[in-house]
Every structure is written in structure tokens, then in C-alpha cells.
Design an enzyme around this catalytic site. Structure first.
Site, short mmCIF file in Angstrom:
data_model
loop_
_atom_site.label_atom_id
_atom_site.label_comp_id
_atom_site.label_asym_id
_atom_site.label_seq_id
_atom_site.Cartn_x
_atom_site.Cartn_y
_atom_site.Cartn_z
CB CYS A 84 1.11 -5.64 -13.93
SG CYS A 84 0.50 -7.31 -14.10
CB CYS B 121 -2.96 1.84 -1.50
SG CYS B 121 -3.91 3.17 -0.74
FE FE Z 1 -5.46 1.88 0.37
#
Ligand code: FE
Length: 178
Positions: A160, A137
Site C-alpha cells: 500500500c 526505498c
Molecule cells: Fe529512493
């Protein structure tokens, strides 16, 4: 007319700046052609590991913060076929669209493309004696999984992703076909 020339110069400068960061070897390794935007435009979430430990479940902390991997075929989003958006389980940032999810047979949720070129970061990962590209992220730095080049068309990529790293937000107002 001078004003327009000024605006055009600003736009050119902006794109030049974007391109120059792509050539910086210190930047993340980008496997996806759509992930070519500058990955430093998000306001990063920086928390201590102790803070993350308080906010996340034990399994989320292990995978997102300690780069763990859930056991294959155990994730609750593996077989999810609903239309919607997959967001970061730690910071809620949209990461993948259900339109790009496919059945890979690996036992982990798989996508052929991130939701955009900014929200998902990619970095070289040489741990465990393997050369892989880690997927994170881009806002909170949470570990999501890895990307491989054996995915389906149109990108040929396979993101994945650990189901534990994701939350699902169902698209409202649509009847999902099964
Ligand atoms: Fe995050």
C-alpha cells in the site's frame, strides 16, 4: 581444474554470506518471498533533512522523510493503468512494475510484489499503536507506505504505497490497452 574449484568455492561463500544476513534479527522484516535478497547491496544515498527539504516538494518531504500518509483517493497515480515502472520520487530507483499493480479499493496505489528483492526495504513499524511492516526505498530510505498480507495471488501481499512517493515511467513503444 583447481581454478574451477576456486570459483565454485567463491560462489558457495557468497551464498553462505547472503543466507547468514537473513538470519540476523537486526535485519529488516521481509514479508515478500521475492524480497529475500540482501538489502545492503545498494549504494545508499545519505543526505541531511535540510538537503532533502530543498530537493523535495512540501508533500514529498512530509511523506518520504517524515513518514506521512497522503489522503486516500487523492494520489495522481492511483488510477494509472499504463504499462511502465514506478520509481522513487526522491532518488529515481525503480520500485514497482505496473504488471503487479492492482485495484485494492483502499485509495492508495497497490502492488502485490516489489520490482525485485533489493530495491524495496521492509521494516517493523509499531507506531500509532499498530504492528505494521513499513516499506521504504532501499537506496535513499524514503518512506513509501506499508505492506499487508491481505493481497491477491500469487503473493497474497498488498504493498500500500503513497502516490506522492512514486514517479511513473511509461514503457516506451507499447500501446497501452484500457
Ligand atoms: Fe529512493
Amino acid at each position: 581444474m583447481k581454478f574451477y574449484t576456486f570459483i565454485i568455492s567463491l560462489v558457495v561463500l557468497f551464498f553462505t554470506a547472503c543466507n547468514s544476513t537473513q538470519n540476523n534479527p537486526q535485519k529488516t522484516v521481509l514479508a515478500s518471498p521475492t524480497a529475500t535478497a540482501v538489502q545492503d547491496t545498494l549504494t545508499k544515498i545519505v543526505k541531511s533533512e535540510a538537503e532533502w527539504k530543498k530537493e523535495l516538494t512540501e508533500q514529498e518531504f512530509y511523506i518520504l522523510r517524515q513518514k506521512g500518509t497522503e489522503r486516500s483517493f487523492t494520489g495522481d497515480l492511483l488510477k494509472n493503468k499504463d504499462k511502465g515502472i514506478y520509481v522513487c520520487a526522491a532518488c529515481d530507483l525503480p520500485l514497482f512494475d505496473s504488471e503487479t499493480k492492482f485495484k485494492s479499493g483502499t485509495g492508495w496505489p497497490s502492488f502485490w510484489e516489489p520490482i525485485n528483492g533489493i530495491n524495496v526495504a521492509e521494516e517493523s513499524d509499531n507506531s500509532h499503536g499498530m504492528r505494521r511492516v513499513e516499506v521504504l526505498c532501499n537506496r535513499c530510505g524514503g518512506h513509501l507506505g506499508h505492506v499487508f498480507d491481505d493481497g491477491p495471488k500469487p503473493t497474497g501481499l498488498r504493498y500500500c504505497i503513497n502516490s506522492v512517493s512514486l514517479n511513473f515511467k511509461k514503457e516506451v513503444g507499447l500501446t497501452n490497452k484500457k
